[in-house]
Enzyme design. Sequence first.
Site, PDB file in Angstrom:
ATOM      1  N   LYS A  15      40.197   9.889  11.021  1.00 18.77           N
ATOM      2  CA  LYS A  15      40.240   9.780   9.209  1.00 18.77           C
ATOM      3  C   LYS A  15      42.102   9.609   8.591  1.00 18.77           C
ATOM      4  CE  LYS A  15      38.608  14.011   8.424  1.00 18.77           C
ATOM      5  NZ  LYS A  15      38.411  14.736   9.715  1.00 18.77           N
ATOM      6  N   ARG A  89      34.802  20.043   2.436  1.00 19.51           N
ATOM      7  CA  ARG A  89      34.516  20.412   3.986  1.00 19.51           C
ATOM      8  C   ARG A  89      33.511  21.539   3.866  1.00 19.51           C
ATOM      9  NH1 ARG A  89      40.161  19.723   6.929  1.00 19.51           N
ATOM     10  NH2 ARG A  89      39.192  19.983   9.168  1.00 19.51           N
ATOM     11  N   ARG A 123      46.252  13.553  20.512  1.00 19.69           N
ATOM     12  CA  ARG A 123      47.390  13.628  19.110  1.00 19.69           C
ATOM     13  C   ARG A 123      48.378  14.468  19.511  1.00 19.69           C
ATOM     14  NH1 ARG A 123      43.891  14.669  13.672  1.00 19.69           N
ATOM     15  NH2 ARG A 123      44.260  16.778  14.482  1.00 19.69           N
ATOM     16  N   ARG A 156      50.085  19.610  17.422  1.00 20.30           N
ATOM     17  CA  ARG A 156      49.223  20.980  16.047  1.00 20.30           C
ATOM     18  C   ARG A 156      49.465  22.096  16.458  1.00 20.30           C
ATOM     19  NH1 ARG A 156      45.787  17.804  11.628  1.00 20.30           N
ATOM     20  NH2 ARG A 156      44.631  19.405  12.501  1.00 20.30           N
ATOM     21  N   ARG A 167      36.823  23.887  16.316  1.00 20.69           N
ATOM     22  CA  ARG A 167      37.028  23.496  15.202  1.00 20.69           C
ATOM     23  C   ARG A 167      35.821  23.043  14.976  1.00 20.69           C
ATOM     24  NH1 ARG A 167      42.196  20.333  15.699  1.00 20.69           N
ATOM     25  NH2 ARG A 167      41.667  20.159  14.357  1.00 20.69           N
TER      26      ARG A 167
HETATM   27  P1  AMP Z   1      42.796  18.885   8.986  1.00 18.95           P
HETATM   28  O1  AMP Z   1      43.896  18.504   9.799  1.00 18.95           O
HETATM   29  O2  AMP Z   1      41.887  18.086   8.412  1.00 18.95           O
HETATM   30  O3  AMP Z   1      42.001  19.063  10.588  1.00 18.95           O
HETATM   31  O4  AMP Z   1      42.607  20.476   9.035  1.00 18.95           O
HETATM   32  C1  AMP Z   1      43.387  21.622   9.354  1.00 18.95           C
HETATM   33  C2  AMP Z   1      43.245  23.084   9.423  1.00 18.95           C
HETATM   34  O5  AMP Z   1      43.655  22.927   8.223  1.00 18.95           O
HETATM   35  C3  AMP Z   1      41.520  22.848   9.431  1.00 18.95           C
HETATM   36  O6  AMP Z   1      40.800  23.542  10.959  1.00 18.95           O
HETATM   37  C4  AMP Z   1      41.355  24.022   8.458  1.00 18.95           C
HETATM   38  O7  AMP Z   1      41.956  25.725   9.298  1.00 18.95           O
HETATM   39  C5  AMP Z   1      42.397  24.021   7.311  1.00 18.95           C
HETATM   40  N1  AMP Z   1      41.058  23.023   6.327  1.00 18.95           N
HETATM   41  C6  AMP Z   1      42.084  21.857   6.135  1.00 18.95           C
HETATM   42  N2  AMP Z   1      41.111  21.465   5.129  1.00 18.95           N
HETATM   43  C7  AMP Z   1      40.542  21.868   4.733  1.00 18.95           C
HETATM   44  C8  AMP Z   1      39.245  22.652   3.987  1.00 18.95           C
HETATM   45  N3  AMP Z   1      38.780  21.761   3.069  1.00 18.95           N
HETATM   46  N4  AMP Z   1      39.199  23.721   3.780  1.00 18.95           N
HETATM   47  C9  AMP Z   1      38.880  24.687   4.763  1.00 18.95           C
HETATM   48  N5  AMP Z   1      40.408  24.576   5.576  1.00 18.95           N
HETATM   49  C10 AMP Z   1      41.037  24.023   5.813  1.00 18.95           C
END
Ligand code: AMP
Length: 210
Positions: A15, A89, A123, A156, A167
């Site tokens: 994404k 999400r 990554r 990260r 996740r």
């Molecule tokens: P990402 O960078 O999109 O993989 O997001 C990293 C982390 O941020 C996720 O594992 C969640 O802990 C939190 N997070 C990101 N987007 C959301 C969302 N829409 N709802 C809830 N938690 C989120």
Amino acid sequence: MKTKVILLGPPGCGKGTQAEIMCDRLGFRKLSTGDMLREAVRNGTELGKEAKKYMDAGKLVPNDIIIGMMSEKIRELGEVPLLLDGFPRTIEQADALATVMDVDVAVNLDVSDAELVDRLTKRRSCPKCNSVYHLTNKPPAKKGVCDRCQSELYQRDDDTEATVKNRLKVYRESTLPLIDYYGKMGKLVTIEGVGTIDGIYAKIEKALKN
Ligand code: AMP
């Protein structure tokens, strides 16, 4: 062209990488909840401190925090071509989104679990401009340095194998139902997220222009 776009799919499906290209080539503005939360964590804000507990465990940050944060941003941006990466999400987030934005299309990038674990653990990310790299599939020109802004790349905290597995589990439980949700509305386009980055992008661009 479709201008209100959601990128769906599990962590590591590409994404972030595709969102970068769509912004560069199609003039989208991107809102990434993950990038926004990581910035809040780096800045040590109250939101950041609260969110970090969930992020480090690979869990979702509570809906009310995320919905408040995103609704405000979407309203602020108004009528620009907008790309949402990592939001919604959950079904609750999707219902809330519907009150502030009419989604034109939800692009779902489909990738197998084994591939996802490899991509996430290899990554590397830029803390400044949020560009993403992969140690073997998309290495930076200079080892450990961002091509775009020359910042030092990092891994990260949640890209370790144990957190990645959690996740993916959380994705299946909470986010996967959105495939059906947007499918029933006739807004879903599923694209196989394997192959070259440009090849995947070409399929996304075609879906947006249809
Ligand atoms: P990402 O960078 O999109 O993989 O997001 C990293 C982390 O941020 C996720 O594992 C969640 O802990 C939190 N997070 C990101 N987007 C959301 C969302 N829409 N709802 C809830 N938690 C989120």
